[in-house]
Design a protein around this motif. Structure first.
Motif, PDB file in Angstrom:
ATOM      1  N   GLY A 244      18.605  63.624  94.130  1.00  0.00           N
ATOM      2  CA  GLY A 244      20.044  63.468  94.068  1.00  0.00           C
ATOM      3  C   GLY A 244      20.535  63.510  92.634  1.00  0.00           C
ATOM      4  N   THR A 245      21.802  63.212  92.464  1.00  0.00           N
ATOM      5  CA  THR A 245      22.427  63.180  91.143  1.00  0.00           C
ATOM      6  C   THR A 245      23.083  61.821  90.941  1.00  0.00           C
ATOM      7  OG1 THR A 245      22.873  65.557  91.217  1.00  0.00           O
ATOM      8  CG2 THR A 245      24.139  64.257  89.627  1.00  0.00           C
ATOM      9  N   PHE A 246      22.856  61.229  89.774  1.00  0.00           N
ATOM     10  CA  PHE A 246      23.464  59.959  89.406  1.00  0.00           C
ATOM     11  C   PHE A 246      24.387  60.204  88.218  1.00  0.00           C
ATOM     12  CE2 PHE A 246      23.284  56.053  86.759  1.00  0.00           C
ATOM     13  CZ  PHE A 246      23.893  55.174  87.650  1.00  0.00           C
ATOM     14  N   ILE A 247      25.636  59.767  88.338  1.00  0.00           N
ATOM     15  CA  ILE A 247      26.609  59.907  87.256  1.00  0.00           C
ATOM     16  C   ILE A 247      26.829  58.526  86.648  1.00  0.00           C
ATOM     17  CG2 ILE A 247      28.939  60.646  86.633  1.00  0.00           C
ATOM     18  CD1 ILE A 247      28.919  62.376  89.172  1.00  0.00           C
ATOM     19  N   THR A 248      26.483  58.377  85.384  1.00  0.00           N
ATOM     20  CA  THR A 248      26.526  57.064  84.742  1.00  0.00           C
ATOM     21  C   THR A 248      27.953  56.544  84.645  1.00  0.00           C
ATOM     22  OG1 THR A 248      26.630  58.062  82.546  1.00  0.00           O
ATOM     23  CG2 THR A 248      24.458  57.555  83.404  1.00  0.00           C
ATOM     24  N   GLY A 249      28.117  55.248  84.976  1.00  0.00           N
ATOM     25  CA  GLY A 249      29.433  54.622  84.893  1.00  0.00           C
ATOM     26  C   GLY A 249      29.731  54.046  83.525  1.00  0.00           C
ATOM     27  N   GLY A 250      28.708  53.932  82.707  1.00  0.00           N
ATOM     28  CA  GLY A 250      28.834  53.433  81.336  1.00  0.00           C
ATOM     29  C   GLY A 250      27.628  53.905  80.561  1.00  0.00           C
ATOM     30  N   ALA A 251      27.454  53.437  79.342  1.00  0.00           N
ATOM     31  CA  ALA A 251      26.290  53.823  78.543  1.00  0.00           C
ATOM     32  C   ALA A 251      25.030  53.205  79.150  1.00  0.00           C
ATOM     33  CB  ALA A 251      26.464  53.364  77.099  1.00  0.00           C
ATOM     34  N   ILE A 252      24.006  54.019  79.397  1.00  0.00           N
ATOM     35  CA  ILE A 252      22.761  53.560  80.024  1.00  0.00           C
ATOM     36  C   ILE A 252      21.590  54.135  79.245  1.00  0.00           C
ATOM     37  CG2 ILE A 252      21.315  53.630  82.099  1.00  0.00           C
ATOM     38  CD1 ILE A 252      23.783  53.702  83.792  1.00  0.00           C
ATOM     39  N   ASN A 253      20.577  53.297  78.996  1.00  0.00           N
ATOM     40  CA  ASN A 253      19.379  53.729  78.281  1.00  0.00           C
ATOM     41  C   ASN A 253      18.465  54.553  79.183  1.00  0.00           C
ATOM     42  OD1 ASN A 253      20.049  52.475  75.852  1.00  0.00           O
ATOM     43  ND2 ASN A 253      19.130  50.536  76.477  1.00  0.00           N
ATOM     44  N   LEU A 254      18.000  55.670  78.671  1.00  0.00           N
ATOM     45  CA  LEU A 254      16.989  56.496  79.335  1.00  0.00           C
ATOM     46  C   LEU A 254      15.679  56.263  78.597  1.00  0.00           C
ATOM     47  CD1 LEU A 254      16.409  58.790  81.441  1.00  0.00           C
ATOM     48  CD2 LEU A 254      16.850  60.403  79.575  1.00  0.00           C
ATOM     49  N   ARG A 255      14.622  55.874  79.347  1.00  0.00           N
ATOM     50  CA  ARG A 255      13.361  55.479  78.723  1.00  0.00           C
ATOM     51  C   ARG A 255      12.203  56.314  79.256  1.00  0.00           C
ATOM     52  NH1 ARG A 255      14.041  50.658  76.055  1.00  0.00           N
ATOM     53  NH2 ARG A 255      15.928  49.480  76.552  1.00  0.00           N
TER      54      ARG A 255
END
Length: 314
Positions: A244-255
């Protein structure tokens, strides 16, 4: 010597069919087992079965290293061995390879990783890119590696099975050269052996019967199992396949790993679209999403905490 073309396989090649492998016409493959301590390739059996049915008769295995110190290297090496034994029942003598692509990996830690593999009875391989060679002391690593595999791409786009040796990377001790990331247009890495040792270790490695022997044997082909829908990583987190696709609602860390202590890849701004292929819930109630990235690597971010979504799913 007769040079031999081979491929390396990760989750990015999960859609290759038996017919694709027949068209590729390769006899050897290297399969990704694990990355860091929190990722195990969920398609290992499917990749091996289809490759074997398509004519591949010898396999080696690799681990993508994320360690930055010696103790961490030992932990990852033991994880690699445990997962390889559990998933494909590797035997002593199998070629087991460290994929070293991160900038802050010390030479001493590479050696610590390879020593664990060798002490467990495996043949050891070391892989990196030509541009990263200055970051490692290859002469110090050499006594601990049985096989050196170097990547350097002379051209972009699809490549055939006849690499241009005018572009061969000028480095010592190279046993195999990865010269393309798109062999015959199938979006699979293509490599070629360049020494007798390069061929010899493959011929002494794992075959589809699950054994290591001095001669490659004709594999016994099992019916291809259904692709797994769930799997458990070394942290005990259960992952569920979902695309699926997730659209960030705010700033989110990708690790690089599914925990808040893992190395940061980037901080995604609000409105970023992330394609994901699996999710898992940790003990704190965070729902992690797995984002497939280049060369079979994955990124991880939190998409939900408890019942609160941190963005929009579609």
């Amino acid at each position: 010597m007769a040079r031999e073309i081979f491929v390396d396989l990760s989750s990015f090649q999960k859609d290759l069919t038996v017919d694709h492998y027949k068209k590729l016409g390769v006899k050897k493959a290297i399969v990704k087992i694990s990355e860091s301590t929190n990722y195990v390739n969920p398609y290992i059996h499917d990749l091996i079965d289809k490759a074997a049915a398509g004519g591949v008769n010898g396999f080696a295995f690799y681990h993508f290293g994320r360690f930055t110190n010696d103790s961490q290297a030992v932990v990852e090496a033991k994880c690699f061995i445990d997962k390889s034994k559990g998933k494909v029942n590797v035997k002593p003598g199998t070629l087991m390879i460290l994929d070293a692509e991160i900038n802050d990996m010390p030479t001493s830690s590479v050696i610590a990783f390879l020593k664990v593999l060798r002490d467990a009875g495996f043949k050891t391989g070391f892989y990196t890119y030509k541009y990263m060679l200055p970051k490692f002391n290859l002469e110090a690593i050499k006594p601990y590696m049985d096989w050196f595999w170097l990547a350097a791409y002379p051209t972009q786009g699809p490549a055939d099975k006849n690499p241009d040796f005018n572009y061969f990377p000028s480095a010592k001790n190279v046993d195999a050269w990865q010269y393309t990331d798109n062999l015959l247009g199938f979006k699979v890495d293509g490599s070629i052996t360049v020494t007798d040792n390069g061929n010899k270790l493959f011929n002494a490695s794992y075959n589809a019967n699950g054994s290591a022997s001095s001669q490659p044997s004709k594999p016994s082909i099992k019916p291809t199992p259904a692709q797994p829908k769930t799997w458990t990583d070394v942290q005990g987190m259960t992952w569920h396949e979902e695309h699926g696709t997730f659209i960030t609602g705010g700033a989110i860390n990708l690790r690089w790993g599914a925990n808040t202590q893992s190395t940061l890849i980037a901080t995604l701004p609000a409105g970023s679209e992330v394609k994901y292929n699996a999710w898992a819930r940790d003990n704190a109630g965070r729902v992690w999403l797995q984002q497939p990235r280049e060369n079979g690597h994955d990124g991880y971010l939190v998409g939900r905490v408890g019942t609160e979504a941190w963005g929009t799913f579609k």
